[in-house]
Design a protein around this motif. Structure first.
Motif, PDB file in Angstrom:
ATOM      1  N   LEU A  77      24.316  37.409  12.571  1.00 32.84           N
ATOM      2  CA  LEU A  77      22.835  37.639  13.115  1.00 32.84           C
ATOM      3  C   LEU A  77      22.978  38.888  13.891  1.00 32.84           C
ATOM      4  O   LEU A  77      23.382  38.560  14.816  1.00 32.84           O
ATOM      5  N   GLN A  78      22.436  39.902  13.378  1.00 33.73           N
ATOM      6  CA  GLN A  78      22.214  40.981  14.277  1.00 33.73           C
ATOM      7  C   GLN A  78      20.943  41.010  14.916  1.00 33.73           C
ATOM      8  O   GLN A  78      19.841  40.885  14.242  1.00 33.73           O
ATOM      9  N   MET A  79      20.827  41.192  16.032  1.00 35.04           N
ATOM     10  CA  MET A  79      19.753  41.140  16.895  1.00 35.04           C
ATOM     11  C   MET A  79      19.588  42.214  17.815  1.00 35.04           C
ATOM     12  O   MET A  79      20.439  42.629  18.618  1.00 35.04           O
ATOM     13  N   ASN A  80      18.524  42.940  17.175  1.00 29.51           N
ATOM     14  CA  ASN A  80      18.095  44.149  17.811  1.00 29.51           C
ATOM     15  C   ASN A  80      16.924  43.973  18.734  1.00 29.51           C
ATOM     16  O   ASN A  80      16.021  43.063  18.574  1.00 29.51           O
ATOM     17  N   ASP A  81      16.672  44.863  19.703  1.00 23.76           N
ATOM     18  CA  ASP A  81      15.306  44.801  20.342  1.00 23.76           C
ATOM     19  C   ASP A  81      14.846  43.779  20.979  1.00 23.76           C
ATOM     20  O   ASP A  81      13.979  43.204  20.914  1.00 23.76           O
TER      21      ASP A  81
ATOM     22  N   PRO B  13      12.808  39.106  26.477  1.00 21.93           N
ATOM     23  CA  PRO B  13      12.920  37.800  27.316  1.00 21.93           C
ATOM     24  C   PRO B  13      12.778  36.610  26.426  1.00 21.93           C
ATOM     25  O   PRO B  13      13.349  35.514  26.678  1.00 21.93           O
ATOM     26  N   GLY B  14      11.764  36.640  25.738  1.00 22.89           N
ATOM     27  CA  GLY B  14      11.299  35.600  24.950  1.00 22.89           C
ATOM     28  C   GLY B  14      12.441  35.114  23.673  1.00 22.89           C
ATOM     29  O   GLY B  14      12.521  33.834  23.367  1.00 22.89           O
ATOM     30  N   ASP B  15      13.583  35.755  23.618  1.00 27.47           N
ATOM     31  CA  ASP B  15      14.505  35.502  22.700  1.00 27.47           C
ATOM     32  C   ASP B  15      15.542  34.686  23.489  1.00 27.47           C
ATOM     33  O   ASP B  15      16.566  34.234  22.752  1.00 27.47           O
TER      34      ASP B  15
ATOM     35  N   VAL C 233      18.060  37.093  27.771  1.00 26.16           N
ATOM     36  CA  VAL C 233      17.616  38.613  27.810  1.00 26.16           C
ATOM     37  C   VAL C 233      16.913  38.810  29.103  1.00 26.16           C
ATOM     38  O   VAL C 233      16.013  37.840  29.321  1.00 26.16           O
ATOM     39  N   SER C 234      17.256  39.861  30.143  1.00 23.42           N
ATOM     40  CA  SER C 234      16.520  40.039  31.306  1.00 23.42           C
ATOM     41  C   SER C 234      15.744  41.331  31.236  1.00 23.42           C
ATOM     42  O   SER C 234      16.195  41.995  30.267  1.00 23.42           O
TER      43      SER C 234
ATOM     44  N   GLN D 276      20.074  43.154  28.707  1.00 24.43           N
ATOM     45  CA  GLN D 276      18.556  43.605  29.066  1.00 24.43           C
ATOM     46  C   GLN D 276      17.529  43.733  28.028  1.00 24.43           C
ATOM     47  O   GLN D 276      18.015  43.914  27.062  1.00 24.43           O
ATOM     48  N   THR D 277      16.287  43.928  27.866  1.00 20.05           N
ATOM     49  CA  THR D 277      15.345  44.025  27.259  1.00 20.05           C
ATOM     50  C   THR D 277      15.628  45.339  26.402  1.00 20.05           C
ATOM     51  O   THR D 277      16.057  46.333  27.048  1.00 20.05           O
ATOM     52  N   GLY D 278      15.528  45.129  25.221  1.00 23.10           N
ATOM     53  CA  GLY D 278      15.823  46.370  24.424  1.00 23.10           C
ATOM     54  C   GLY D 278      17.238  46.282  23.648  1.00 23.10           C
ATOM     55  O   GLY D 278      17.501  47.061  22.993  1.00 23.10           O
TER      56      GLY D 278
END
Length: 126
Positions: free
Chosen positions: A83-87, A90-92, A124-125, A13-15
């Motif tokens: 690749l650590q992806m935080n926050d 949906p655009g990701d 990402v929803s 989910q987002t975030g």
């Protein structure tokens, strides 16, 4: 030849956060010889660079859209780049690809990379 195997994609989910992994192998791979990058692509759009790490600890480059949220690691002893992806937003949402090469210019441009993985999906929803 160099083989790249991605893993770690999924739905959040987002975030939320995800960590993608890219393990390099093959007779053509030597530790520190290739710069490593992460790219992403959505249907109907060109593949875009997200983050790259240069060989020889020469630094990292991030797309403006992910600065402060994503972190690319140096290759570790297992020839794996993360690749650590935080926050996440949906655009990701995209298919994420790992790449290896020695781009002469435009490090976030796909044409500078010669080896590619099969991709891992990130959704990402909201």
């Amino acid at each position: 030849q160099v083989q790249l195997q991605e893993s770690g994609g999924g739905s959040v989910q987002t975030g939320g956060s995800l960590r993608l992994s890219c393990e390099a192998s093959g007779s053509g791979y030597a530790y520190g010889y290739y710069s490593m990058g992460w790219f992403r692509q959505t249907p109907g759009k060109e593949r875009e660079g997200v983050a790259i790490v240069y060989t020889g600890s020469r630094g990292k480059v991030y797309d403006d859209s992910v600065k402060g949220r994503f972190t690319i690691s140096e290759p570790d002893a297992k020839n794996t780049v993360y690749l650590q992806m935080n926050d996440l937003r949906p655009g990701d949402t995209a298919m994420y690809y790992c790449a290896a090469g020695n781009p002469l210019s435009g490090p976030l441009r796909a044409e500078g990379y010669i080896f590619w993985g099969q991709g891992t999906q990130v959704t990402v929803s909201s």
